[in-house]
Design a protein around this motif. Structure first.
Motif, PDB file in Angstrom:
ATOM      1  N   ASN A 151       2.743   0.780   3.218  1.00  0.00           N
ATOM      2  CA  ASN A 151       1.517   0.009   3.043  1.00  0.00           C
ATOM      3  C   ASN A 151       0.343   0.810   2.506  1.00  0.00           C
ATOM      4  O   ASN A 151      -0.767   0.293   2.392  1.00  0.00           O
ATOM      5  CB  ASN A 151       1.124  -0.676   4.365  1.00  0.00           C
ATOM      6  N   LEU A 152       0.547   2.091   2.173  1.00  0.00           N
ATOM      7  CA  LEU A 152      -0.534   2.884   1.606  1.00  0.00           C
ATOM      8  C   LEU A 152      -0.587   2.777   0.087  1.00  0.00           C
ATOM      9  O   LEU A 152      -1.559   3.197  -0.538  1.00  0.00           O
ATOM     10  CB  LEU A 152      -0.381   4.361   2.005  1.00  0.00           C
ATOM     11  N   GLY A 153       0.500   2.242  -0.496  1.00  0.00           N
ATOM     12  CA  GLY A 153       0.552   2.161  -1.942  1.00  0.00           C
ATOM     13  C   GLY A 153       0.714   3.517  -2.595  1.00  0.00           C
ATOM     14  O   GLY A 153       0.373   3.700  -3.765  1.00  0.00           O
TER      15      GLY A 153
ATOM     16  N   PHE B  46      -1.513  14.620   5.975  1.00  0.00           N
ATOM     17  CA  PHE B  46      -0.954  14.731   4.630  1.00  0.00           C
ATOM     18  C   PHE B  46      -1.158  13.432   3.856  1.00  0.00           C
ATOM     19  O   PHE B  46      -1.613  13.437   2.700  1.00  0.00           O
ATOM     20  CB  PHE B  46       0.532  15.076   4.725  1.00  0.00           C
ATOM     21  N   ALA B  47      -0.841  12.308   4.494  1.00  0.00           N
ATOM     22  CA  ALA B  47      -0.984  11.012   3.818  1.00  0.00           C
ATOM     23  C   ALA B  47      -2.448  10.752   3.446  1.00  0.00           C
ATOM     24  O   ALA B  47      -2.741  10.222   2.360  1.00  0.00           O
ATOM     25  CB  ALA B  47      -0.465   9.898   4.720  1.00  0.00           C
ATOM     26  N   ASN B  48      -3.357  11.131   4.315  1.00  0.00           N
ATOM     27  CA  ASN B  48      -4.796  10.883   4.064  1.00  0.00           C
ATOM     28  C   ASN B  48      -5.334  11.712   2.900  1.00  0.00           C
ATOM     29  O   ASN B  48      -6.317  11.347   2.271  1.00  0.00           O
ATOM     30  CB  ASN B  48      -5.609  11.178   5.322  1.00  0.00           C
ATOM     31  N   ARG B  49      -4.678  12.836   2.623  1.00  0.00           N
ATOM     32  CA  ARG B  49      -5.166  13.722   1.566  1.00  0.00           C
ATOM     33  C   ARG B  49      -4.727  13.275   0.174  1.00  0.00           C
ATOM     34  O   ARG B  49      -5.267  13.752  -0.831  1.00  0.00           O
ATOM     35  CB  ARG B  49      -4.656  15.142   1.800  1.00  0.00           C
ATOM     36  N   LEU B  50      -3.754  12.417   0.102  1.00  0.00           N
ATOM     37  CA  LEU B  50      -3.198  12.042  -1.204  1.00  0.00           C
ATOM     38  C   LEU B  50      -4.078  11.027  -1.944  1.00  0.00           C
ATOM     39  O   LEU B  50      -4.788  10.248  -1.336  1.00  0.00           O
ATOM     40  CB  LEU B  50      -1.790  11.462  -1.015  1.00  0.00           C
TER      41      LEU B  50
ATOM     42  N   ALA C 218       6.356   6.650   8.625  1.00  0.00           N
ATOM     43  CA  ALA C 218       5.500   5.989   9.612  1.00  0.00           C
ATOM     44  C   ALA C 218       4.028   6.032   9.224  1.00  0.00           C
ATOM     45  O   ALA C 218       3.228   5.227   9.715  1.00  0.00           O
ATOM     46  CB  ALA C 218       5.701   6.621  10.985  1.00  0.00           C
ATOM     47  N   THR C 219       3.641   6.948   8.334  1.00  0.00           N
ATOM     48  CA  THR C 219       2.249   7.010   7.880  1.00  0.00           C
ATOM     49  C   THR C 219       1.934   5.918   6.873  1.00  0.00           C
ATOM     50  O   THR C 219       0.760   5.686   6.557  1.00  0.00           O
ATOM     51  CB  THR C 219       1.952   8.369   7.227  1.00  0.00           C
ATOM     52  N   GLY C 220       2.971   5.260   6.343  1.00  0.00           N
ATOM     53  CA  GLY C 220       2.768   4.241   5.328  1.00  0.00           C
ATOM     54  C   GLY C 220       3.134   4.695   3.937  1.00  0.00           C
ATOM     55  O   GLY C 220       2.967   3.951   2.962  1.00  0.00           O
ATOM     56  N   LEU C 221       3.643   5.913   3.819  1.00  0.00           N
ATOM     57  CA  LEU C 221       4.058   6.436   2.522  1.00  0.00           C
ATOM     58  C   LEU C 221       5.442   5.921   2.144  1.00  0.00           C
ATOM     59  O   LEU C 221       6.293   5.698   3.015  1.00  0.00           O
ATOM     60  CB  LEU C 221       4.099   7.965   2.545  1.00  0.00           C
TER      61      LEU C 221
END
Length: 376
Positions: free
Chosen positions: A188-190, A372-376, A210-213
Motif C-alpha cells: 500500500n505504499l506504492g 527503510f520504507a519511510n526513507r524511500l 509488512a511495511t507496505g513495500l
C-alpha cells in the motif's frame, strides 16, 4: 529412537565421542556457539549458518518440535548441531514432527549427550575452528586427515548454494498469532524494492512486506547496471542486501556490483552480510571476530535515541573502525563495543549488523524496516 555413536575431531586436536541423530555419515564445518534460549528450528534453517555446526548453550532442545511455518528457508543449511539433552517427543500444539526427523530429512547432523558447556568455553577461549563429525569413522588420525583435506569455511562461496536462482515476488506478511498463519502482504505504499538474496531469511522478507513495500527477490549474481536503469525509470525505489553465510571478503563480484550502486546513489539497506558488503564496497574490509556473535540476548545501543535494544545476532565478521571516516555509527554492541549500525554520509545508504526481524529473538529493533520504507 536408537542413538548411534558419533566421533568428533576438532582442528585443535580435541577428539570426542557422543551420540548422533539426524544425518548419518561424515560432515565437516566450522563450530560456533549460540546463546539463544529458543528458536532452534529458525536457527538451523537460517542460510547464514551454512557450513557451520551450532553448539546450543540451552541444554534442553527439541521439546517444541518443528513445523513448516517456522522454517527460515526451504532447507536446513547448518552442517549440524550440538545439544546437551535431546527431547525426541515434542510437546507443542504447532509441532508437526520432531527434531531428529527434520534434520534427517534435510541431511543435517545432530549430536547429543555431550558437554556443550565445555565446547562453548573452548570456542570462547580459542575461537571458532573447523571440525569433522562422523558416524562411520572412529579413528582419530583418519578423521584428522579427512578434516585436513576438506575446504575451510572461508574458502567456500556458500551464497551460490543457499540463494535463489531466479527472481520472484514475496507476498507474505508477518505471523499472526490469533489466526496461526502469516498475514498477506499489502503493498500500500506504492513503492517497490528489490532484495538481493545472499541467503535471505523468510522473516526478513515478511517484515519488509509488512511495511507496505512490494518486494521482488533477486539472485546474488545480479547486474548493477540493470538495477540502476530500473531505479532511474522509477520502476523500483531501493535495494535491500540480505544476510548470508561465509566470509564476505571472497564475494568480489558482488562487491563490484554494489560499488556501482553506491556511485549511482541508489538507496540501500543491508542486514548482517549486506552490512559487511557495503563496508567492503566503500573500501573498508571486514575482519573476523574472536568467537563471533550468535544469540538472542545481545544489548545494542541506538546512538540516536540512547535506547538499549536487546537484539538477535549471527555473525563471525565485523566492519572496521576505519569506516567511521565515511559513515556515522548508529548502533553499538554493548558486549564488545563493535559497530552494529552505520549511516553513510554521502549516500542514501544505511545498514545494521544485528537481525531486527527477530526470528528467533527480541522484537525491539523491528522499527528499522519501517525506517527503510519511510526513507524511500
Amino acid at each position: 529412537m536408537m542413538l548411534k555413536p558419533v566421533w568428533i575431531y576438532l582442528e585443535n586436536g580435541v577428539f570426542l565421542e557422543a551420540k548422533s541423530f539426524g544425518f548419518e555419515g561424515s560432515r565437516t564445518g566450522e563450530i560456533v556457539f549460540n546463546t539463544s534460549m529458543s528458536g532452534y528450528q529458525e536457527i538451523m534453517s537460517d542460510p547464514s549458518y551454512a557450513g557451520q555446526f551450532v553448539v546450543f548453550t540451552m541444554p534442553e532442545i527439541g521439546i517444541v518440535g518443528c513445523n513448516d511455518d517456522d522454517m527460515e528457508s526451504q532447507s536446513i543449511h547448518a552442517s549440524g548441531m550440538f545439544v546437551r539433552s535431546l527431547n525426541e517427543i515434542p510437546s507443542n500444539f504447532r509441532a508437526r514432527e520432531n527434531l531428529p526427523s527434520l534434520l534427517k530429512k534435510h541431511d543435517s547432523m545432530g549430536i547429543c549427550e555431550i558437554d556443550t558447556r565445555y565446547l562453548t568455553k573452548m570456542i570462547r577461549d580459542g575461537g571458532p575452528q573447523m571440525m569433522i563429525a562422523s558416524t562411520e569413522v572412529s579413528d582419530k588420525e583418519t578423521l584428522k586427515t579427512m578434516l585436513k583435506n576438506s575446504p575451510r569455511i572461508e574458502e567456500v562461496n556458500y551464497i551460490e548454494q543457499v540463494g535463489t536462482k531466479k527472481s520472484y515476488l514475496h507476498v507474505k506478511g508477518v505471523w499472526n498469532a490469533e489466526t496461526q498463519s502469516y498475514n498477506a502482504a499489502h503493498n500500500n505504499l506504492g513503492k517497490k524494492i528489490v532484495a538481493v538474496d545472499f541467503g535471505i531469511k523468510r522473516n526478513i522478507l515478511n517484515e519488509l512486506c509488512a511495511t507496505g513495500l512490494e518486494v521482488e527477490v533477486i539472485p546474488h549474481d545480479f547486474s548493477a547496471d540493470e538495477i540502476i536503469e530500473r531505479y532511474k525509470r522509477g520502476e523500483i525505489h531501493g535495494l535491500f542486501l540480505s544476510n548470508g553465510p561465509g566470509d564476505p571478503l571472497i564475494l568480489k563480484k558482488e562487491v563490484a556490483q554494489i560499488s556501482k550502486l553506491i556511485e549511482a546513489k541508489v538507496p540501500m539497506f543491508g542486514i548482517c552480510l549486506g552490512h559487511q558488503l557495503l563496508s567492503i564496497a566503500h573500501g573498508h574490509p571486514t575482519y573476523k571476530l574472536k568467537f563471533g556473535q550468535h544469540g538472542g540476548n545481545h544489548p545494542v545501543k541506538n546512538t540516536k535515541t540512547n535506547i538499549v535494544e536487546i537484539t538477535a545476532q549471527n555473525h563471525n565478521y565485523n566492519v572496521p573502525e576505519s569506516v567511521c571516516s565515511i559513515a556515522k555509527v548508529t548502533h553499538i554492541n554493548l558486549f564488545d563495543n563493535t559497530i552494529e549500525g552505520l549511516e553513510y554520509n554521502d549516500a542514501p545508504i544505511f545498514s545494521v549488523q544485528h537481525h531486527p526481524e527477530a526470528s528467533p529473538g527480541p522484537h525491539e529493533s523491528k522499527y528499522i524496516f519501517q525506517e527503510f520504507a519511510n526513507r524511500l
